[in-house]
Design a protein around this motif. Structure first.
Motif, PDB file in Angstrom:
ATOM      1  N   UNK A   1     -16.781  -4.656   9.138  1.00 21.92           N
ATOM      2  CA  UNK A   1     -16.276  -3.327   9.231  1.00 21.92           C
ATOM      3  C   UNK A   1     -15.386  -2.991  10.113  1.00 21.92           C
ATOM      4  N   UNK A   2     -14.078  -2.748   9.596  1.00 21.71           N
ATOM      5  CA  UNK A   2     -12.851  -2.454  10.573  1.00 21.71           C
ATOM      6  C   UNK A   2     -12.977  -1.146  11.039  1.00 21.71           C
ATOM      7  N   UNK A   3     -12.437  -0.887  12.325  1.00 26.62           N
ATOM      8  CA  UNK A   3     -12.177   0.373  12.928  1.00 26.62           C
ATOM      9  C   UNK A   3     -11.076   1.109  12.040  1.00 26.62           C
ATOM     10  N   UNK A   4     -11.013   2.602  12.099  1.00 34.03           N
ATOM     11  CA  UNK A   4      -9.974   3.388  11.486  1.00 34.03           C
ATOM     12  C   UNK A   4      -9.571   4.441  12.281  1.00 34.03           C
ATOM     13  N   UNK A   5      -8.271   4.454  12.407  1.00 33.32           N
ATOM     14  CA  UNK A   5      -7.692   5.352  12.995  1.00 33.32           C
ATOM     15  C   UNK A   5      -7.335   6.912  12.221  1.00 33.32           C
ATOM     16  N   UNK A   6      -6.510   7.575  12.464  1.00 36.17           N
ATOM     17  CA  UNK A   6      -6.652   8.937  11.554  1.00 36.17           C
ATOM     18  C   UNK A   6      -5.107   8.994  11.134  1.00 36.17           C
ATOM     19  N   UNK A   7      -4.074   8.313  11.204  1.00 30.36           N
ATOM     20  CA  UNK A   7      -3.013   8.505  10.497  1.00 30.36           C
ATOM     21  C   UNK A   7      -2.363   7.407   9.676  1.00 30.36           C
ATOM     22  N   UNK A   8      -1.663   7.706   8.724  1.00 33.48           N
ATOM     23  CA  UNK A   8      -1.193   6.993   7.645  1.00 33.48           C
ATOM     24  C   UNK A   8       0.244   7.411   7.333  1.00 33.48           C
ATOM     25  N   UNK A   9       1.262   6.725   7.564  1.00 32.24           N
ATOM     26  CA  UNK A   9       2.533   7.151   7.347  1.00 32.24           C
ATOM     27  C   UNK A   9       2.995   7.034   5.805  1.00 32.24           C
ATOM     28  N   UNK A  10       2.093   6.193   4.933  1.00 27.00           N
ATOM     29  CA  UNK A  10       2.532   6.385   3.579  1.00 27.00           C
ATOM     30  C   UNK A  10       3.314   5.187   3.233  1.00 27.00           C
ATOM     31  N   UNK A  11       3.951   4.442   4.384  1.00 23.32           N
ATOM     32  CA  UNK A  11       4.868   3.579   3.989  1.00 23.32           C
ATOM     33  C   UNK A  11       4.646   2.212   4.677  1.00 23.32           C
ATOM     34  N   UNK A  12       3.887   2.106   5.609  1.00 27.54           N
ATOM     35  CA  UNK A  12       3.610   0.602   6.163  1.00 27.54           C
ATOM     36  C   UNK A  12       1.998   0.752   6.437  1.00 27.54           C
ATOM     37  N   UNK A  13       1.417  -0.514   6.684  1.00 27.30           N
ATOM     38  CA  UNK A  13       0.277  -0.736   7.119  1.00 27.30           C
ATOM     39  C   UNK A  13       0.322  -0.977   8.654  1.00 27.30           C
ATOM     40  N   UNK A  14      -0.763  -0.774   9.238  1.00 31.45           N
ATOM     41  CA  UNK A  14      -0.937  -1.261  10.814  1.00 31.45           C
ATOM     42  C   UNK A  14      -0.431  -2.285  10.975  1.00 31.45           C
TER      43      UNK A  14
END
Length: 618
Positions: free
Chosen positions: A364-377
């Motif tokens: 179960x991966x942790x999860x932050x709160x932002x997504x730039x819609x272009x690149x994965x972490x």
DNA sequence: GCAAGGTC
């Protein structure tokens, strides 16, 4: 030669991936004016995909306004900079023109953000120039995966001029404000003393770099103006079933006599009564997936590697296929990324034993709160051993950054650590003393991510009402301490909070200040030079707008209104230029005073470093 | 010789 569809991407890796996903059959790589292009057949038609290198155009003032000495800086407020082709992208322009001239449809497959929209607009201008009849379509994808790419090409949209206009307006404002005040600062010094600045040096202002400098200077001033004060703390040592613990008086004493009064009262007692005894289990969650800023902050804190160096190294690791794209604001793994697949790959690397245990668990991966819609972490894309990385890059720091990315990735998939938080409070004649403890029960993710390990301090078990014998009691004399200089890690956090720069540029703004000789970095701390302080001081004489940490976000907010459609580019240009014009007037009115102060600081810096300062043009 | 933003 006839091309049915030309795909333009922001970078080569994306152009290549798009060809791979769209091609029905083989792909041929051809160089056009030295630029890699990918040729393939789709639906019996000829397609070509090409990747750019970011922007191909820039804004600049017309030639005659670039003569610093003969042009009054405020003249720059009255003209609109023009779009020019960047010198280093001429071969991209040639390739685009060559291919665009014989293409019927152009797919603008730039990143799905406002910069991407602006670059799409630049590419369109180039192709339109040679082929007025070309049809332009915009494709938007949130990840470079087969399903996202195919979906994007099945549902193309149109270019969003609002987004592109916002970017060009920002470019114009940045250049205008930067140029006016850079020239004003530099010329004021040169007019008063033509030898004060080393040859090729200048004093710069920028809407990002200068607010950053201000943050560093303000903290340094706080530190320098700090007056240390004496204060007294009171402690007791008690015996709890044979274990000795030190407890601290809750609240300190400003007055020595009061501390001594409390001490003699405490010394007159032999027992301390337990009033709070808490032993609470708690979990420590692993970190969220890694974005650029966190990579830079953690590299600085954990590894003592500067943000700029960290990003440069990450870039190299990416180019050689070891990690994913390092410039990202996303902290949520996309559902299309197979975490298990990444683990299988990492099983070949240095931490294979740990990886194998993880593979045997449910993830179960942790999860932050932002997504730039272009690149994965940022995550590792290839498993490697230390030896392998060292052999390849011949530099320990590449291993350190790679290893941090790997460990961070593994941490985000690992279970939390379990700890017991302990608190004991005792009462001695109305005086409360407390001690805090921490016991690690299960290391969880800390096994692979020791950087965040809390230090363990275990307290014995006691119960409320227990009477503990006091072994001794004493007073310590202390002094309040000045705040430390800003660390690079804190500075990055502040920049993010104030909205100064982007994930990809924040370290640049720090670097620019260092190159200009405005501040130095020693032991991870940002220490301003006399010159840096003087620049902030002279600019503050015109009011605080230009150096305010919130200046950038105020500008961005206004620019956003262009995208919403509630403001026109001209409205925003007018507002900010007008404000800057008034500030400039104030600056010019105090030019003599300003020049004196800057020259004094320049001489001061010169004496200290024994070499030219003010920064070389790079 | 200016800035900040892409990308390498």
């Amino acid at each position: 030669m006839i091309i049915d569809s030309l795909v333009v991407a922001e970078k080569d890796s994306v152009a290549r991936a798009i060809a791979k996903y769209l091609a029905q059959g083989s792909i041929t790589t051809r160089k056009v004016y030295g630029i890699k292009t990918y040729w393939f057949i789709r639906d019996n038609r000829q397609w070509v995909s090409v990747g750019l290198k970011g922007h191909i155009m820039d804004v600049d003032f017309p030639e005659e306004l670039n003569k610093w000495h003969s042009v009054e800086p405020s003249k720059l407020f009255d003209v609109e900079p023009i779009l020019v082709i960047r010198e280093d992208t001429i071969s991209y322009v040639r390739a685009l023109s060559h291919l665009g001239a014989v293409t019927s449809t152009v797919y603008l497959a730039l990143d799905a953000d406002s910069e991407g929209e602006a670059i799409a607009y630049e590419a369109m201008l180039i192709v339109k120039n040679v082929n007025p009849r070309a049809v332009f379509k915009r494709v938007l994808f949130s990840a470079v995966t087969r399903s996202d790419i195919i979906e994007a090409f099945n549902s193309p949209t149109n270019l969003n001029p609002g987004l592109a206009k916002r970017v060009f307006t920002r470019m114009i404002l940045d250049l205008t404000l930067g140029a006016v005040f850079t020239r004003a600062l530099t010329l004021s010094v040169e007019k008063a003393d033509r030898n004060a600045l080393a040859k090729g040096s200048f004093l710069s202002y920028g809407p990002c770099q200068t607010p950053v400098l201000n943050l560093v200077v303000q903290r340094a001033l706080e530190r320098e103006n700090f007056k240390p004060e004496k204060y007294y703390t009171l402690h007791i040592m008690v015996d709890a079933n044979g274990v000795r613990i030190t407890l601290n008086h809750e609240g300190t004493f400003k007055d020595k006599q009061e501390a001594e009064k409390a001490l003699s009262l405490v010394r007159s007692k032999s027992k301390a009564r337990v009033i709070i005894a808490n032993y609470r289990e708690d979990s420590v969650e692993p970190p969220a997936p890694l974005d650029t800023i966190e990579l830079e902050r953690r590299a600085s804190r954990f590894l003592n590697i500067r943000p700029k160096a960290a990003l440069d190294i990450a870039e190299e690791l990416y180019r050689h296929g070891y990690i994913s794209y390092p410039r990202t604001e996303t902290t949520i793994y996309p559902p299309t990324l197979s975490l298990r697949q990444v683990l299988l790959e990492l099983a070949r690397g240095e931490h294979s034993d740990y990886v194998k245990t993880l593979l045997g668990m449910s993830i179960r991966p942790t999860r932050g709160d932002s997504n730039d819609g272009a690149h994965p972490p940022i995550y590792p894309t290839r498993g490697a051993t230390r030896q392998e990385i060292l052999r390849y890059f011949k530099n320990e720091r590449y291993w350190k950054i790679y290893d941090l990315v790997v460990r961070h990735f593994l941490a985000t998939l690992s279970p939390p650590a379990r700890v017991e938080r302990q608190k004991i409070v005792v009462d001695v004649s109305g005086h409360r003393f407390s001690a805090d403890g921490l016991k690690i029960i299960d290391r969880g993710y800390l096994i692979i991510y020791p950087f965040e390990s809390p230090s363990e301090k275990v307290l014995p078990r006691v119960k409320i009402g227990d009477e503990l014998s006091i072994v001794k009691a004493w007073i310590e004399e202390r002094e309040t301490e000045p705040p430390p200089y800003l660390s690079e890690s804190e500075l990055l956090r502040l920049m993010k909070r104030y909205g100064i720069g982007t994930d990809a540029t924040m370290q640049d703004h720090i670097h620019t200040n260092v190159i200009r000789g405005y501040f130095k970095i020693r032991n991870r701390q940002c220490i301003p030079t006399p010159l840096g302080k003087a620049v902030i001081n002279v600019l503050s004489k015109t009011g605080n707008e230009l150096i305010d940490p919130l200046f950038r976000s105020r500008m961005e907010k206004a620019l956003m209104e262009i995208t919403n459609g509630s403001l026109r580019p001209d409205d925003v240009l007018f507002t900010f230029k007008n404000e800057a014009r008034k500030i400039y007037e104030k600056f010019i009115n105090r030019q003599g005073e300003v020049a004196m102060e800057l020259i004094k600081a320049l001489r001061n810096s010169l004496n200290k470093t024994n070499r030219g300062t003010g920064g070389k043009a790079s």
